[in-house]
Design a protein around this motif. Structure first.
Motif, PDB file in Angstrom:
ATOM      1  N   GLU A 277       9.417 -16.880  -1.997  1.00  0.00           N
ATOM      2  CA  GLU A 277       8.532 -15.720  -2.086  1.00  0.00           C
ATOM      3  C   GLU A 277       8.264 -15.084  -0.733  1.00  0.00           C
ATOM      4  O   GLU A 277       8.096 -13.858  -0.626  1.00  0.00           O
ATOM      5  N   ARG A 278       8.240 -15.875   0.330  1.00  0.00           N
ATOM      6  CA  ARG A 278       7.926 -15.306   1.643  1.00  0.00           C
ATOM      7  C   ARG A 278       9.040 -14.390   2.140  1.00  0.00           C
ATOM      8  O   ARG A 278       8.800 -13.496   2.947  1.00  0.00           O
ATOM      9  N   TYR A 279      10.265 -14.602   1.660  1.00  0.00           N
ATOM     10  CA  TYR A 279      11.369 -13.745   2.074  1.00  0.00           C
ATOM     11  C   TYR A 279      11.259 -12.341   1.506  1.00  0.00           C
ATOM     12  O   TYR A 279      11.894 -11.412   2.006  1.00  0.00           O
ATOM     13  N   VAL A 280      10.501 -12.170   0.438  1.00  0.00           N
ATOM     14  CA  VAL A 280      10.293 -10.840  -0.157  1.00  0.00           C
ATOM     15  C   VAL A 280       8.803 -10.501  -0.190  1.00  0.00           C
ATOM     16  O   VAL A 280       8.352  -9.741  -1.056  1.00  0.00           O
ATOM     17  N   LEU A 281       8.060 -11.033   0.747  1.00  0.00           N
ATOM     18  CA  LEU A 281       6.624 -10.751   0.801  1.00  0.00           C
ATOM     19  C   LEU A 281       6.365  -9.252   0.901  1.00  0.00           C
ATOM     20  O   LEU A 281       5.367  -8.746   0.373  1.00  0.00           O
ATOM     21  N   TYR A 282       7.258  -8.539   1.573  1.00  0.00           N
ATOM     22  CA  TYR A 282       7.062  -7.104   1.759  1.00  0.00           C
ATOM     23  C   TYR A 282       7.019  -6.344   0.430  1.00  0.00           C
ATOM     24  O   TYR A 282       6.460  -5.245   0.343  1.00  0.00           O
ATOM     25  N   ALA A 283       7.599  -6.914  -0.629  1.00  0.00           N
ATOM     26  CA  ALA A 283       7.589  -6.256  -1.933  1.00  0.00           C
ATOM     27  C   ALA A 283       6.196  -6.220  -2.543  1.00  0.00           C
ATOM     28  O   ALA A 283       5.923  -5.406  -3.439  1.00  0.00           O
ATOM     29  N   LEU A 284       5.307  -7.086  -2.080  1.00  0.00           N
ATOM     30  CA  LEU A 284       3.946  -7.148  -2.637  1.00  0.00           C
ATOM     31  C   LEU A 284       3.224  -5.818  -2.498  1.00  0.00           C
ATOM     32  O   LEU A 284       2.332  -5.502  -3.294  1.00  0.00           O
ATOM     33  N   ALA A 285       3.599  -4.996  -1.511  1.00  0.00           N
ATOM     34  CA  ALA A 285       2.902  -3.733  -1.281  1.00  0.00           C
ATOM     35  C   ALA A 285       2.940  -2.825  -2.504  1.00  0.00           C
ATOM     36  O   ALA A 285       2.049  -1.982  -2.685  1.00  0.00           O
ATOM     37  N   GLY A 286       3.941  -2.987  -3.371  1.00  0.00           N
ATOM     38  CA  GLY A 286       4.023  -2.146  -4.555  1.00  0.00           C
ATOM     39  C   GLY A 286       2.958  -2.449  -5.587  1.00  0.00           C
ATOM     40  O   GLY A 286       2.544  -1.556  -6.348  1.00  0.00           O
ATOM     41  N   ALA A 287       2.487  -3.701  -5.648  1.00  0.00           N
ATOM     42  CA  ALA A 287       1.517  -4.093  -6.675  1.00  0.00           C
ATOM     43  C   ALA A 287       0.173  -3.383  -6.518  1.00  0.00           C
ATOM     44  O   ALA A 287      -0.341  -2.796  -7.482  1.00  0.00           O
ATOM     45  N   PRO A 288      -0.473  -3.386  -5.338  1.00  0.00           N
ATOM     46  CA  PRO A 288      -1.759  -2.684  -5.231  1.00  0.00           C
ATOM     47  C   PRO A 288      -1.624  -1.174  -5.392  1.00  0.00           C
ATOM     48  O   PRO A 288      -2.566  -0.520  -5.861  1.00  0.00           O
ATOM     49  N   LEU A 289      -0.473  -0.617  -5.021  1.00  0.00           N
ATOM     50  CA  LEU A 289      -0.272   0.820  -5.230  1.00  0.00           C
ATOM     51  C   LEU A 289      -0.294   1.154  -6.721  1.00  0.00           C
ATOM     52  O   LEU A 289      -0.946   2.120  -7.144  1.00  0.00           O
ATOM     53  N   LEU A 290       0.419   0.351  -7.512  1.00  0.00           N
ATOM     54  CA  LEU A 290       0.423   0.583  -8.960  1.00  0.00           C
ATOM     55  C   LEU A 290      -0.959   0.351  -9.572  1.00  0.00           C
ATOM     56  O   LEU A 290      -1.407   1.121 -10.434  1.00  0.00           O
ATOM     57  N   ALA A 291      -1.627  -0.723  -9.140  1.00  0.00           N
ATOM     58  CA  ALA A 291      -2.950  -1.022  -9.692  1.00  0.00           C
ATOM     59  C   ALA A 291      -3.945   0.080  -9.355  1.00  0.00           C
ATOM     60  O   ALA A 291      -4.753   0.489 -10.210  1.00  0.00           O
ATOM     61  N   ALA A 292      -3.903   0.579  -8.124  1.00  0.00           N
ATOM     62  CA  ALA A 292      -4.823   1.650  -7.738  1.00  0.00           C
ATOM     63  C   ALA A 292      -4.512   2.929  -8.499  1.00  0.00           C
ATOM     64  O   ALA A 292      -5.437   3.655  -8.923  1.00  0.00           O
ATOM     65  N   ALA A 293      -3.234   3.233  -8.690  1.00  0.00           N
ATOM     66  CA  ALA A 293      -2.862   4.414  -9.477  1.00  0.00           C
ATOM     67  C   ALA A 293      -3.324   4.261 -10.923  1.00  0.00           C
ATOM     68  O   ALA A 293      -3.783   5.231 -11.544  1.00  0.00           O
ATOM     69  N   GLY A 294      -3.219   3.035 -11.471  1.00  0.00           N
ATOM     70  CA  GLY A 294      -3.707   2.792 -12.826  1.00  0.00           C
ATOM     71  C   GLY A 294      -5.198   2.970 -12.934  1.00  0.00           C
ATOM     72  O   GLY A 294      -5.708   3.554 -13.913  1.00  0.00           O
ATOM     73  N   LEU A 295      -5.936   2.487 -11.940  1.00  0.00           N
ATOM     74  CA  LEU A 295      -7.390   2.653 -11.942  1.00  0.00           C
ATOM     75  C   LEU A 295      -7.761   4.134 -11.874  1.00  0.00           C
ATOM     76  O   LEU A 295      -8.715   4.584 -12.530  1.00  0.00           O
ATOM     77  N   ASP A 296      -6.996   4.895 -11.105  1.00  0.00           N
ATOM     78  CA  ASP A 296      -7.253   6.328 -11.016  1.00  0.00           C
ATOM     79  C   ASP A 296      -6.999   7.009 -12.358  1.00  0.00           C
ATOM     80  O   ASP A 296      -7.734   7.927 -12.746  1.00  0.00           O
ATOM     81  N   ARG A 297      -5.960   6.567 -13.067  1.00  0.00           N
ATOM     82  CA  ARG A 297      -5.693   7.128 -14.396  1.00  0.00           C
ATOM     83  C   ARG A 297      -6.838   6.828 -15.366  1.00  0.00           C
ATOM     84  O   ARG A 297      -7.255   7.687 -16.147  1.00  0.00           O
TER      85      ARG A 297
END
Length: 504
Positions: A277-297
């Motif tokens: 998982e640490r080798y793709v830790l940078y991919a985690l940035a997509g999760a809060p972006l989607l969650a915040a966009a969902g909350l805005d919806r």
């Protein structure tokens, strides 16, 4: 994010990977260059960077500070992405959700490159926004390509982010000119990274401990990438990410980054295991972006349901409500944060091993390292082993250009062990407690001799590393006072939240 990273940063002990960073970073530049020819080329640029950092002050806190700053920068970049792709409150929520994710806090306090790599990928993703808006200035693509190339030199699996960015261009229906510019930038990255890939392929034995990931690893990854790994926080986070998929502009950036790098690496690892998982830790940035966009919806839907006579500043109230929701999620995850700041939560605590060595090892006592990589404990905390005699070492680590030194021949080692009445062994706990034989022939000799000719008297266990005293069978009676019995004292730390098997 900065506050969370600094909280409990001095936890009182380095573990194996951090010990490697600490030792290599303190070598001279020629010595680091010599080491990279045989091992750890994939971390070469990071070691050179840490050489400069540790020149300021060689300590545990300074070792981890770059990761804290990298995590803070990533949180800011995620916030900037949310604000640019949607609106300011989405950026605020996304940045906060990234900061309070327990996995982010974990790697913000690791003396390794993964938090810094995440900042580089988030910055490169942000550079794509003005390109797709048609506002990119001349030379913009060189900035993008240069940033991705430097980040990939910190860890070569960053190249998987290029696949995510290509998917973003496809979802955004980029023009042919944009595709050509992106292809040139990607070619620059390939030209820079290919030599590193060629060298690191010859050092692939470093990741031989990895196994093909199964569905349980996927489940752990999903839970770690969510704001909280279990309970209501996890399910609300997942639900908001699903709703966030309807925000097409944000989803075009967030979804490929979140899904493609882990999915590609997991797929490749079915044939050649490379996934962690640490080798793709940078991919985690997509999760809060989607969650915040969902909350805005969700907030937008509620806004349409409010009474027409409603006079309160709805936008400000919604923003504050989202911030309070992030605070509640953080409070729910507090036990995980507290646990993570305990030295016992890492795979091992080399400082604890060295403290026992200071107390129990007598001047001149022989010490054996099984395998040789656990000489790392003595090199990281030399005061604990200052009076000990390393019976297997032929040439020091720095002089030999290796990580843990060059060891003697099997014949000489047998002669050294034959005349000993007692010996301390610093070993991989799994080797001592199972029937698994080490791959190295010299390590097999070490294990065979101590098990056949010696008896264990006492031990200290810290996760994956064991410090054990062995006494030759005939010497036990003479070494023990009348009426004494052989005792084993083991101190076992709380197991980590998830397995993190071997260095690098």
């Amino acid at each position: 994010m900065l506050a969370i990273g600094l909280w409990g940063l001095d936890r009182g002990g380095m573990w194996g990977d951090e010990g490697v960073t600490f030792l290599v970073g303190r070598r001279t530049v020629p010595q680091i260059w010599q080491l990279l020819h045989g091992i750890d080329a994939v971390h070469g640029l990071y070691y050179l960077f840490m050489h400069v950092v540790l020149a300021v002050h060689p300590g545990e806190v300074v070792l981890r500070l770059p990761s804290v700053c990298g995590a803070a920068a990533t949180a800011g970049l995620v916030g900037a992405l949310g604000a640019r792709l949607a609106r300011p409150r989405v950026g605020l929520w996304a940045g906060l959700l990234y900061a309070i994710t327990p996995l982010t806090g974990h790697y913000a306090q690791e003396g390794r490159s993964y938090a810094i790599v995440s900042a580089g990928v988030a910055g490169a993703t942000l550079l794509l926004v003005p390109v797709l808006e048609g506002r990119a200035r001349p030379g913009w693509w060189w900035r993008y390509g240069g940033l991705v190339a430097v980040t990939a030199l910190l860890h070569e699996l960053v190249v998987l982010a290029l696949c995510a960015h290509a998917a973003t261009l496809a979802l955004a229906r980029a023009s042919r000119a944009v595709w050509l510019d992106w292809a040139r930038a990607a070619g620059l990255v390939a030209a820079v990274v290919l030599p590193l890939v060629w060298v690191s392929r010859r050092q692939s034995g470093q990741v031989s401990w990895l196994v093909a990931p199964d569905w349980s690893k996927v489940d752990v990854l999903v839970r770690d990438f969510a704001t909280g790994p279990e309970g209501a926080v996890f399910w609300v986070s997942v639900a908001l990410m699903v709703v966030g998929l309807t925000a097409r502009r944000t989803a075009a950036f967030a979804l490929p980054l979140l899904v493609l790098p882990p999915a590609i690496l997991i797929s490749v690892s079915q044939y050649r295991p490379l996934f962690h998982e640490r080798y793709v830790l940078y991919a985690l940035a997509g999760a809060p972006l989607l969650a915040a966009a969902g909350l805005d919806r969700v907030a937008g839907c509620l806004m349409r349901l409010r009474p027409r006579a409603y006079r309160l500043p709805y936008g400000s109230l919604v923003t504050l409500t989202g911030v309070l929701a992030a605070v509640v999620a953080f409070v729910q995850c507090l036990p995980l944060y507290r646990q993570d700041r305990s030295p016992a939560h890492r795979p091992e605590n080399l400082a604890a091993v060295a403290a026992v060595a200071v107390r129990d090892i007598r001047p001149g006592d022989p010490v054996l390292y099984l395998p040789s990589t656990w000489r790392l404990a003595a090199l990281t905390y030399p005061d604990g082993f200052r009076g000990a005699r390393d019976v297997a070492l032929a040439e020091s680590a720095a002089r030999s250009g290796t990580l843990s030194g060059r060891e003697t021949t099997p014949q000489r080692l047998r002669r050294e062990l034959a005349g000993l009445g007692r010996i301390w062994v610093v070993a991989d706990s799994r080797i001592l407690n199972s029937q698994r034989q080490p791959a190295n022939p010299l390590d097999r000799i070490k294990l065979a001799v101590v098990k056949e000719q010696f008896t264990a008297r006492q031990q200290f266990v810290s996760g994956r590393v064991t410090l054990r005293l062995y006494v030759r069978g005939a010497a036990i009676a003479a070494a023990s006072p009348p009426g004494a019995h052989r005792t084993l004292t083991a101190v076992r730390p709380t197991p980590p939240r998830q397995p993190r098997p071997a260095p690098r």
